[in-house]
Scaffold this motif. Structure first.
Motif, PDB file in Angstrom:
ATOM      1  N   GLU A 116      21.854  16.305 -13.844  1.00 17.98           N
ATOM      2  CA  GLU A 116      23.108  16.819 -14.396  1.00 17.98           C
ATOM      3  C   GLU A 116      23.756  15.829 -15.353  1.00 17.98           C
ATOM      4  O   GLU A 116      24.197  16.193 -16.446  1.00 17.98           O
ATOM      5  N   VAL A 151      21.890  15.712 -18.699  1.00 14.14           N
ATOM      6  CA  VAL A 151      22.121  16.946 -19.472  1.00 14.14           C
ATOM      7  C   VAL A 151      23.536  16.939 -20.056  1.00 14.14           C
ATOM      8  O   VAL A 151      23.752  17.329 -21.207  1.00 14.14           O
ATOM      9  N   ALA A 152      24.489  16.447 -19.265  1.00 21.11           N
ATOM     10  CA  ALA A 152      25.874  16.360 -19.747  1.00 21.11           C
ATOM     11  C   ALA A 152      25.951  15.473 -20.988  1.00 21.11           C
ATOM     12  O   ALA A 152      26.631  15.801 -21.958  1.00 21.11           O
ATOM     13  N   LEU A 197      24.697  17.385 -23.942  1.00 22.60           N
ATOM     14  CA  LEU A 197      25.670  18.382 -24.412  1.00 22.60           C
ATOM     15  C   LEU A 197      26.776  17.705 -25.223  1.00 22.60           C
ATOM     16  O   LEU A 197      27.243  18.238 -26.221  1.00 22.60           O
ATOM     17  N   GLU A 198      27.178  16.518 -24.782  1.00 22.82           N
ATOM     18  CA  GLU A 198      28.207  15.784 -25.536  1.00 22.82           C
ATOM     19  C   GLU A 198      27.721  15.443 -26.940  1.00 22.82           C
ATOM     20  O   GLU A 198      28.508  15.322 -27.859  1.00 22.82           O
ATOM     21  N   LEU A 236      23.386  18.610 -28.329  1.00 21.24           N
ATOM     22  CA  LEU A 236      21.967  18.987 -28.271  1.00 21.24           C
ATOM     23  C   LEU A 236      21.781  20.213 -27.381  1.00 21.24           C
ATOM     24  O   LEU A 236      22.522  20.398 -26.419  1.00 21.24           O
ATOM     25  N   VAL A 275      19.967  21.824 -24.547  1.00 19.75           N
ATOM     26  CA  VAL A 275      19.199  21.238 -23.460  1.00 19.75           C
ATOM     27  C   VAL A 275      19.338  22.095 -22.203  1.00 19.75           C
ATOM     28  O   VAL A 275      20.371  22.726 -21.976  1.00 19.75           O
ATOM     29  N   LEU A 276      18.274  22.144 -21.420  1.00 17.80           N
ATOM     30  CA  LEU A 276      18.272  22.936 -20.193  1.00 17.80           C
ATOM     31  C   LEU A 276      18.122  22.012 -18.993  1.00 17.80           C
ATOM     32  O   LEU A 276      17.230  21.153 -18.978  1.00 17.80           O
ATOM     33  N   GLN A 277      18.969  22.207 -17.998  1.00 14.12           N
ATOM     34  CA  GLN A 277      18.816  21.435 -16.760  1.00 14.12           C
ATOM     35  C   GLN A 277      17.826  22.163 -15.865  1.00 14.12           C
ATOM     36  O   GLN A 277      18.193  23.009 -15.062  1.00 14.12           O
TER      37      GLN A 277
END
Lengths: 376, 203
Positions: B47, B50-51, B54-55, B58, B60-62
């Motif tokens: 997590e 991935v966070a 996202l910041e 990008l 992205v899939l967890q």
């Protein structure tokens, strides 16, 4: 510095045309209550639309008056300098039709009979809610939203929106949502509805001039409130602590803190919510199923152009991560640029409503970077 | 800038579609997006990683590399990257075969467990090797399937995978591609570019 205490007023838009409903019926003279934050830019490219959850309303951020004790329900996320910065973005949120926070609902006056609708109010669906709100978006002159965002029922509305209006938002974010209401969700809703409908004051929904079905509505809320939390958060918050006493009283009154808390939740809910709206909105959620009328649910996103972020919450057992992963699969099957994160928070389905940094950071990164790269 | 990232960058043609399996905080993807205008996607199980992605904006899939790769379509990416990831998965062979199914080319990097420092550590101490490149204890290491350069070449052959190119490097050595003599003994790390061997259906 401008702060989130800046006053925001609820506005109202009257729909000129009748709203055609999925059931085949129509809703005439509907009003939509909405609030906006920040300024729409000249090109109208910075509008973000928030869809609210079951018990939410248009008041998503800021305060309605100087002494407003209750800032908007997502105030920690939306405001100047916050995750969704209202210095940059124009944020819109409206009360769903069928609700009881300013938009036309069962407590409104039926123009035909000049009396409150009650059960005469037509059954509505998530699609109907979205279609009505699309008229507001058109009214505000926004051709393409920057983002649509929603949690729970709000997430269902986001999914319906990008399915029905596949090229009307650049970005879409769903939180704790599902492609269809799961069986367990219907089950809990039915218990809540039965509690309301079996309250002698409910009187087939015609209670507006008499006593309200407060017992039923509060019990419905107590039950649903449990489903929004987690076993862990209840245990951490209350454990087996007794309410304002050191020993048992051996009666059926309040003994434990958790009982007192739930009763308080039920009692405060009846002050702000209409029982018939509760019936209608839970019913709309239960009907929600994007695969209805399609060979497979993937077909719902055949034309969708929005870039998507799907968020689930680790402790959410009402709309668990599995449900969000089904959304991810359906989007990816249509080659939609999709991101997914399971946010680790202990508070259950309601985690997204509790102040934290994880949601603002993820949402800010998703939206701000897209704007930098794609919106010139 | 990490040397292995720069090395990988050299292989990525502009505007290609890149999937990084085990993308961590997204540094490599961001580099390829900015400097190769690549259309990048990431996947990571954590997590917090991935966070971070996202910041950075990008996509992205967890998800779990071990079991969640089936939704990717055949040859849907120009490059699939396994940057120091293969030794951390439960079924490296399955993952490698999935990678060459999804990507026209696959870039694999991994720490070489046959590097002389590792060999000496085990020989002299009789304990699971702990080196600068591999700083973990045996019980908390994310590297659950160690292998060597020789092992990798052998398993590639067994699985009929084509080795298109290879590079050997020691991470400290960041000035150009080092020439490593007897890599299985002297290279701390290896990079392989692979594809399916009999793949007439793509360029």
């Amino acid at each position: 510095m401008e702060n989130s205490k800046s006053i925001v007023k609820t506005k109202y838009m009257g729909l000129k045309e009748k709203v055609k409903l999925e059931s085949g019926k129509t809703l005439p003279n509907a009003t939509i209550a909405y609030e906006t934050y920040g300024k729409l830019n000249k090109k109208k490219t910075n509008a973000i639309y928030i869809f609210h959850a079951l018990s939410g309303d248009a008041h998503v951020a800021g305060s309605n008056s100087k002494n407003d004790k209750n800032p908007g329900w997502w105030d920690y996320l939306i405001g100047p300098g916050k995750g969704i910065c209202t210095r940059k973005y124009f944020v819109i949120c409206a009360n769903v039709i069928g609700g009881c926070k300013g938009s036309t609902g069962p407590g409104s006056i039926n123009p035909k009979t000049k009396k409150t609708y009650g059960l005469k109010f037509p059954i509505i669906t998530v699609k109907d809610m979205v279609n009505a709100q699309k008229k507001l978006i058109d009214f505000l002159g926004v051709k393409k939203l920057l983002a649509v965002i929603g949690g729970s029922l709000g997430g269902m509305q986001v999914l319906e929106f990008i399915s029905s209006y596949p090229n009307s938002s650049h970005l879409a974010i769903t939180i704790g949502a599902a492609l269809k209401q799961p069986s367990q969700g219907i089950a809990f809703h039915e218990v809540g509805r039965q509690a309301i409908m079996r309250d002698p004051n409910w009187k087939n929904g015609s209670y507006y001039n008499n006593a309200f079905p407060n017992h039923g509505l509060s019990v419905a809320r107590m039950l649903s409130h449990i489903t929004y939390m987690s076993e862990k958060s209840l245990q951490n918050k209350f454990g087996r602590n007794l309410q304002d006493k050191k020993s048992l009283d051996y009666h059926f009154g309040i003994e434990f803190q958790v009982e007192s808390y739930l009763n308080y939740q039920g009692l405060s809910f009846i002050k702000r919510f209409d029982a018939n709206s509760y019936l209608l909105i839970t019913r709309a959620m239960d009907y929600f199923d994007l695969s209805r009328g399609r060979k497979s649910v993937d077909g719902a996103f055949k034309k969708t152009k929005s870039k998507c972020l799907v968020i689930s919450m680790s402790s959410d057992w009402l709309y668990p991560t599995k449900d969000s992963l089904e959304i991810v699969s359906a989007l990816r099957a249509n080659n939609i640029d999709t991101s997914f994160i399971e946010i680790d928070m202990p508070y259950g389905h309601d985690s997204f409503l509790i102040k934290n940094n994880k949601f603002p950071n993820a949402i800010r990164g998703f939206i701000d970077n897209y704007c930098k790269e794609e919106i010139k | 800038m990490r040397y292995d990232h720069l090395l990988i960058r050299r292989y990525i043609k502009p505007n290609s579609k890149v999937l990084d399996l085990g993308c961590g905080n997204g540094e490599l993807l961001l580099l390829l997006k900015r400097e190769r205008q690549a259309n990048v996607r990431g996947l990571d199980i954590k997590e917090n990683k991935v966070a971070k992605c996202l910041e950075k904006g990008l996509s992205v899939l967890q998800l779990d590399i071990n079991k969640d790769l089936h939704d990717y379509k055949d040859y849907s990416f120009d490059y699939v990257i396994l940057n120091d990831t293969l030794q951390t998965v439960y079924s490296p062979i399955k993952v490698l075969n999935e990678a060459v199914r999804i990507g026209k080319k696959v870039i694999v990097t991994f720490p070489n467990f046959a590097h002389y420092s590792v060999r000496f550590y085990l020989l002299l101490n009789g304990k699971m090797p702990k080196t600068k490149a591999l700083p973990y204890e045996w019980y908390n290491t994310p590297n659950i399937h160690f292998f060597t350069i020789k092992d990798f070449i052998e398993i590639s052959r067994k699985n009929k995978l084509k080795i298109i190119d290879k590079k050997f490097y020691n991470k400290k050595n960041s000035g150009g591609t080092p020439k490593v003599f007897h890599p299985n003994l002297f290279a701390k790390n290896a990079l392989f570019v692979m594809s399916k061997r009999y793949s007439g259906e793509h360029k």
